[in-house]
Design a protein around this motif. Sequence first.
Motif, PDB file in Angstrom:
ATOM      1  N   ALA A 194       0.850  -1.197   0.000  1.00 12.03           N
ATOM      2  CA  ALA A 194       0.000   0.000   0.000  1.00 12.03           C
ATOM      3  C   ALA A 194       0.876   1.234   0.000  1.00 12.03           C
TER       4      ALA A 194
ATOM      5  N   GLU B 246      -6.791  -2.468  -3.684  1.00  7.61           N
ATOM      6  CA  GLU B 246      -6.305  -1.131  -4.039  1.00  7.61           C
ATOM      7  C   GLU B 246      -6.571  -0.177  -2.875  1.00  7.61           C
ATOM      8  N   PHE B 247      -5.487   0.416  -2.376  1.00  4.40           N
ATOM      9  CA  PHE B 247      -5.564   1.320  -1.236  1.00  4.40           C
ATOM     10  C   PHE B 247      -5.541   2.760  -1.740  1.00  4.40           C
ATOM     11  N   GLY B 248      -6.666   3.453  -1.578  1.00  2.00           N
ATOM     12  CA  GLY B 248      -6.724   4.859  -1.947  1.00  2.00           C
ATOM     13  C   GLY B 248      -6.291   5.714  -0.769  1.00  2.00           C
TER      14      GLY B 248
ATOM     15  N   ALA C 105      -2.744  -8.438  -4.785  1.00  2.00           N
ATOM     16  CA  ALA C 105      -2.517  -7.421  -5.820  1.00  2.00           C
ATOM     17  C   ALA C 105      -3.813  -6.727  -6.233  1.00  2.00           C
ATOM     18  N   ARG C 106      -4.963  -7.392  -6.016  1.00  2.00           N
ATOM     19  CA  ARG C 106      -6.243  -6.786  -6.390  1.00  2.00           C
ATOM     20  C   ARG C 106      -6.740  -5.774  -5.360  1.00  2.00           C
TER      21      ARG C 106
ATOM     22  N   VAL D 266     -10.531   1.332   0.566  1.00  2.00           N
ATOM     23  CA  VAL D 266      -9.914   0.147  -0.033  1.00  2.00           C
ATOM     24  C   VAL D 266     -10.952  -0.522  -0.920  1.00  2.00           C
ATOM     25  N   THR D 267     -10.560  -0.838  -2.131  1.00  2.00           N
ATOM     26  CA  THR D 267     -11.453  -1.527  -3.062  1.00  2.00           C
ATOM     27  C   THR D 267     -10.839  -2.865  -3.464  1.00  2.00           C
ATOM     28  N   GLY D 268     -11.687  -3.750  -3.970  1.00  2.00           N
ATOM     29  CA  GLY D 268     -11.217  -5.040  -4.476  1.00  2.00           C
ATOM     30  C   GLY D 268     -11.481  -6.212  -3.565  1.00  2.00           C
TER      31      GLY D 268
END
Length: 427
Positions: free
Chosen positions: A320, A388-390, A385-386, A328-330
């Motif tokens: 991250a 995703e940390f914004g 890997a999927r 966080v998405t995915g």
Amino acid sequence: MKPRVLVLGDQQSMVDAAVKLGAEVWWAQHSERVRPGEAAATAVTLLADYTEPAFVDLVAHLHLLRPFDAVVSIQEHALLSLAALNERLGLSGPGRETVRIVTDKWAMRTRLAERGLSPVAAALGRTADDLRAFGAERGFPFMAKPVAATGSFGVVRVEPDEVEAVVKRFAGTGASAFLMEEYLDGPEISVESFTFAGRHVVLALTDKLIGQGFVEGGHTVPATLDEAVVAEVVELVGTFLDAVGLTDGPSHVEVKLTSDGPRVVEGHCRRGGDRINELVRLAYGVDMEELTVAWALGQAEPLAGPPPALRASAIKFADAPCGELVAVTGEEQVLADPDVTEVRVLYEAGQHIGPVRWSGDRAGYVIATGSTPEEAAARAAAGAARLEFGVKPAGPSSVRPEDRNLSRENDLSRHVGYQRTDGTADD
């Protein structure tokens, strides 16, 4: 009457294991670390500092009123109290001398040197001159680490031009001394075992994926190794456990597969962290926490030998960016994979993600299974890997949220400088 179990420290899964076995559970916990609803399954919650000598006296008095049948813990900082209680109450489990050796890396190195086992050049250091002298004698680079710590906290490779920076780093931890060791080449694995009345049974060998700063980036069970190497490692670990005097309970021993043969990095008389217990359960059907409680209560038969593998399992920690977490998405897409058994994000929105300097800094993880170790590791890595940390970029702050790591024991005060039950510090 139900068997009575005292659980020391912040591990709900140990409480759950004892309840599952039909025990009356007493739970000793620091007051500031009890969260709403956690103590619902326990008969009594003792809000106390279980690392203090007075706590041992308290439990001994309670034991006179109605005896405890077992005292258990898998928290590193609780093991000295656990050992003191085992000896005082006449219960099975690791004794004080064993715990003293495995929680003090210099004591461990000294014991191994006395036995001529797993030779690794090592010395205690306190100053920059000590680092320079060790490097001059043994060569650069070499490793330096706190004498008492877990979770890869404070581990650093020392280069000639980094000596002063290393000393400052250790000074910031409050530790008065550090351990210096020769650099060991080769991959690192861990060995998960259980000891039944002095007989050691290896449950699993675990491959490690080492990330930045010597912090593990993932683990895979079983490790992919030559049969000859496995035999050599199993023999080394058994001899190590004999050397430290472990007679009952779980152990987690880290081993480097060097060009000169396997070498013990460190050992613990508890199950491993990083969800390794879950990996062993998925791959071999053995829950080391449940087995720890059952064996202490006399409710488990000793295993005749290593259990057969059912499948492979792996954990991969997610990368991250640094900054304030927005979202966080995915996660849903990752969980859609039927071979993914667990996904967890270890930060909440609004918390700051800093650089990974020890295991408590990691952002999240994915656990997956497969028919082979390679397959399980690939699925866990793809899942991680999927995620995703914004984040919103922030300054160089390194605030560590209080309750976001895997074992929930990784706060600094409990890694360096906590007081031993015999009153001595972790020097």
